[in-house]
Design an enzyme around this catalytic site. Sequence first.
Site, PDB file in Angstrom:
ATOM      1  N   GLY A  12     -41.096 -87.820  85.518  1.00 35.01           N
ATOM      2  CA  GLY A  12     -42.384 -88.098  84.880  1.00 35.01           C
ATOM      3  C   GLY A  12     -42.827 -89.516  85.175  1.00 35.01           C
ATOM      4  N   ASP A  13     -44.075 -89.832  84.783  1.00 36.46           N
ATOM      5  CA  ASP A  13     -44.631 -91.177  84.982  1.00 36.46           C
ATOM      6  C   ASP A  13     -44.649 -91.589  86.443  1.00 36.46           C
ATOM      7  OD1 ASP A  13     -44.805 -91.420  82.187  1.00 36.46           O
ATOM      8  OD2 ASP A  13     -42.707 -92.027  82.102  1.00 36.46           O
ATOM      9  N   LYS A  16     -49.085 -89.871  88.453  1.00 32.70           N
ATOM     10  CA  LYS A  16     -49.861 -88.651  88.762  1.00 32.70           C
ATOM     11  C   LYS A  16     -51.327 -88.801  88.376  1.00 32.70           C
ATOM     12  CE  LYS A  16     -47.149 -86.020  86.288  1.00 32.70           C
ATOM     13  NZ  LYS A  16     -46.077 -86.961  85.899  1.00 32.70           N
ATOM     14  N   GLY A  40     -49.088 -88.746  79.170  1.00 36.84           N
ATOM     15  CA  GLY A  40     -50.072 -89.828  79.136  1.00 36.84           C
ATOM     16  C   GLY A  40     -50.454 -90.179  80.558  1.00 36.84           C
ATOM     17  N   HIS A  41     -51.654 -89.815  80.938  1.00 36.39           N
ATOM     18  CA  HIS A  41     -52.111 -90.123  82.293  1.00 36.39           C
ATOM     19  C   HIS A  41     -53.048 -91.324  82.246  1.00 36.39           C
ATOM     20  CE1 HIS A  41     -51.275 -85.820  83.922  1.00 36.39           C
ATOM     21  NE2 HIS A  41     -50.199 -86.561  83.807  1.00 36.39           N
ATOM     22  N   THR A 129     -40.844 -87.816  72.546  1.00 32.16           N
ATOM     23  CA  THR A 129     -42.029 -88.598  72.200  1.00 32.16           C
ATOM     24  C   THR A 129     -42.408 -88.400  70.729  1.00 32.16           C
ATOM     25  OG1 THR A 129     -43.479 -86.793  72.836  1.00 32.16           O
ATOM     26  CG2 THR A 129     -42.949 -88.406  74.560  1.00 32.16           C
ATOM     27  N   ARG A 143     -41.995 -66.303  68.825  1.00 27.41           N
ATOM     28  CA  ARG A 143     -43.153 -65.451  68.497  1.00 27.41           C
ATOM     29  C   ARG A 143     -43.631 -65.648  67.060  1.00 27.41           C
ATOM     30  NH1 ARG A 143     -39.665 -60.631  70.425  1.00 27.41           N
ATOM     31  NH2 ARG A 143     -38.249 -62.080  69.430  1.00 27.41           N
ATOM     32  N   GLN A 223     -45.488 -84.536  82.997  1.00 30.50           N
ATOM     33  CA  GLN A 223     -44.050 -84.831  83.082  1.00 30.50           C
ATOM     34  C   GLN A 223     -43.565 -84.666  84.531  1.00 30.50           C
ATOM     35  OE1 GLN A 223     -44.823 -82.384  80.300  1.00 30.50           O
ATOM     36  NE2 GLN A 223     -45.376 -84.195  79.150  1.00 30.50           N
ATOM     37  N   THR A 238     -38.074 -81.842  78.631  1.00 33.60           N
ATOM     38  CA  THR A 238     -39.120 -81.441  77.708  1.00 33.60           C
ATOM     39  C   THR A 238     -39.055 -79.914  77.576  1.00 33.60           C
ATOM     40  OG1 THR A 238     -41.432 -81.753  77.101  1.00 33.60           O
ATOM     41  CG2 THR A 238     -40.997 -81.312  79.441  1.00 33.60           C
ATOM     42  N   THR A 298     -47.726 -93.210  76.630  1.00 31.19           N
ATOM     43  CA  THR A 298     -47.849 -92.495  75.356  1.00 31.19           C
ATOM     44  C   THR A 298     -47.186 -93.259  74.219  1.00 31.19           C
ATOM     45  OG1 THR A 298     -47.937 -90.395  76.509  1.00 31.19           O
ATOM     46  CG2 THR A 298     -47.347 -90.283  74.188  1.00 31.19           C
ATOM     47  N   THR A 299     -45.973 -93.745  74.467  1.00 32.05           N
ATOM     48  CA  THR A 299     -45.220 -94.369  73.368  1.00 32.05           C
ATOM     49  C   THR A 299     -45.072 -95.873  73.525  1.00 32.05           C
ATOM     50  OG1 THR A 299     -43.178 -93.938  74.559  1.00 32.05           O
ATOM     51  CG2 THR A 299     -43.853 -92.269  72.965  1.00 32.05           C
ATOM     52  N   ARG A 301     -42.953 -97.329  75.206  1.00 32.85           N
ATOM     53  CA  ARG A 301     -41.549 -97.700  75.421  1.00 32.85           C
ATOM     54  C   ARG A 301     -41.351 -98.271  76.833  1.00 32.85           C
ATOM     55  NH1 ARG A 301     -38.435 -92.145  74.049  1.00 32.85           N
ATOM     56  NH2 ARG A 301     -40.304 -91.251  74.958  1.00 32.85           N
ATOM     57  N   ASP A 331     -46.452-101.210  95.785  1.00 36.01           N
ATOM     58  CA  ASP A 331     -46.654-102.647  95.575  1.00 36.01           C
ATOM     59  C   ASP A 331     -45.645-103.252  94.600  1.00 36.01           C
ATOM     60  OD1 ASP A 331     -48.172-100.851  93.898  1.00 36.01           O
ATOM     61  OD2 ASP A 331     -48.972-102.631  92.886  1.00 36.01           O
TER      62      ASP A 331
HETATM   63  P1  IMP Z   1     -40.735 -84.365  74.434  1.00 35.61           P
HETATM   64  O1  IMP Z   1     -41.505 -83.807  75.588  1.00 35.61           O
HETATM   65  O2  IMP Z   1     -41.537 -85.251  73.543  1.00 35.61           O
HETATM   66  O3  IMP Z   1     -39.982 -83.303  73.686  1.00 35.61           O
HETATM   67  O4  IMP Z   1     -39.592 -85.330  75.040  1.00 35.61           O
HETATM   68  C1  IMP Z   1     -38.519 -84.834  75.823  1.00 35.61           C
HETATM   69  C2  IMP Z   1     -38.172 -85.794  76.947  1.00 35.61           C
HETATM   70  O5  IMP Z   1     -39.244 -85.797  77.891  1.00 35.61           O
HETATM   71  C3  IMP Z   1     -37.991 -87.239  76.510  1.00 35.61           C
HETATM   72  O6  IMP Z   1     -37.039 -87.849  77.353  1.00 35.61           O
HETATM   73  C4  IMP Z   1     -39.358 -87.864  76.788  1.00 35.61           C
HETATM   74  O7  IMP Z   1     -39.286 -89.253  76.984  1.00 35.61           O
HETATM   75  C5  IMP Z   1     -39.725 -87.130  78.072  1.00 35.61           C
HETATM   76  N1  IMP Z   1     -41.168 -87.031  78.286  1.00 35.61           N
HETATM   77  C6  IMP Z   1     -42.058 -86.222  77.672  1.00 35.61           C
HETATM   78  N2  IMP Z   1     -43.287 -86.408  78.161  1.00 35.61           N
HETATM   79  C7  IMP Z   1     -43.192 -87.326  79.122  1.00 35.61           C
HETATM   80  C8  IMP Z   1     -44.133 -87.904  80.031  1.00 35.61           C
HETATM   81  O8  IMP Z   1     -45.317 -87.597  80.048  1.00 35.61           O
HETATM   82  N3  IMP Z   1     -43.629 -88.827  80.902  1.00 35.61           N
HETATM   83  C9  IMP Z   1     -42.312 -89.165  80.930  1.00 35.61           C
HETATM   84  N4  IMP Z   1     -41.407 -88.643  80.108  1.00 35.61           N
HETATM   85  C10 IMP Z   1     -41.837 -87.732  79.216  1.00 35.61           C
END
Ligand code: IMP
Length: 422
Positions: A12-13, A16, A40-41, A129, A143, A223, A238, A298-299, A301, A331
């Site tokens: 992820g990240d 994209k 988070g894009h 997250t 379901r 992701q 995820t 998103t967070t 972090r 870069d």
């Molecule tokens: P969840 O999707 O919030 O359940 O998180 C599960 C795992 O996926 C964790 O390690 C998150 O940090 C990671 N994760 C979820 N969404 C993203 C994203 O958009 N970018 C990077 N990591 C993500």
Amino acid sequence: MANIILVGAQWGDEGKGKIIDVLTEQADIVVRSQGGNNAGHTVYLGSKKYVLHLVPSGILRKRKVCVIGNGVVIDPISLVGEIEGLRKLGIRMGSNLLISETAHLVFPYHRELDAQREVLKGKNKIGTTKRGIGPAYGDKAARTGLRMLDLIKPDSFAEKLKLKIRDNNEILKAFGAKPLQYKKVLESYAEAGAKLKPFVGNTVVFLHEACMARRNILFEGAQGTFLDLDHGTYPYVTSSNTTAGGACTGSGVPPHHMDRVLGVMKAYTTRVGEGPFPTENAELGDFLHGLGREFGATTGRARRCGWFDAVATAHATMVNGIDELAVTNVDGLDTLDVVRVCVAYRWRGNRLDRVPADLEILNECEPVFVEFPGWKTDTSKARRWKDLPAKARAYLNAIAELTGSSLSIVSVGPAREQTLFL
Ligand code: IMP
């Protein structure tokens, strides 16, 4: 342009959002097919920064239709906030956004359960997250979930929500967490439902008709491959299919309408949350954080950072069927003397050329590195492939070859014009 599935080839990240934004110029329709507001894009337009969580980034361009597909889990409050935020920025929000009537909903009890389960896991926590994504997909698989269809029918929704709150309050009580107030949740969800109703429809039929009319569709993945529920580093993943197949199930567009898969990867590797990361390197992390890079959209972090892992990206090529590659954040490496690439893993004296599924093995893997000389040149002003220093080109060609696909896009900064097409 044809129909393109864009996927993250790492954790992820990968950048994209920017690549999606650039490709959207040629697309008629942009589709999100999985995940929720855990994504988070980030897109920069001039001096303006947009962070999108649920709405496809195609929304920033005129005359594009954005679709939130059936495979997405929607937190209606968050989505309304995003729509209103975009309106405030002067973006028209009307028939350019279509939300699947069968997409599942995220509720406050999902978020609370997400948080409580992480506490219970202690040192084995996933590092989610905390957006309630896992519990919402859990309800879908069991379901017992509620969908957009339910949200837009106020009378029956009130009844269904009452039962869900009753059941989930029992679970929350067992965790020692505060129960939810039905009336409060109903009020906020009913209001969000009324605001979202004009956007809700049958996205499967809409996309089918678009395919028949040969309109160009871009499927924007959220992701990355190693966060995929089936193909990632389970359980540190995820809860959706982030790989190419997820674009079909999450949108209702069958595989034979898909033309190409574009894999997006950084010129190095990052990961947020817990779980194995063979090439992780604290020194590289300090260096990138020091440049103000690699903080989550998103967070917020700080992302874990490491060298480029070609064992991982080759796996991504295999499970996604990646036809072409976009490499971003080149870069970020501009000032380094040496750049490393992991070409294999070493585990208890054995060389591994594939990513082991067993995390006990993966956690013990040591990367086998090949070193490349740094290019020590600012690449952010490059506008064509040939503007890049020869050492940077050699590095990019090597990582594409090791990944097993061909390089088609290189990104050297967040702006649209910092995109090089090969
Ligand atoms: P969840 O999707 O919030 O359940 O998180 C599960 C795992 O996926 C964790 O390690 C998150 O940090 C990671 N994760 C979820 N969404 C993203 C994203 O958009 N970018 C990077 N990591 C993500």
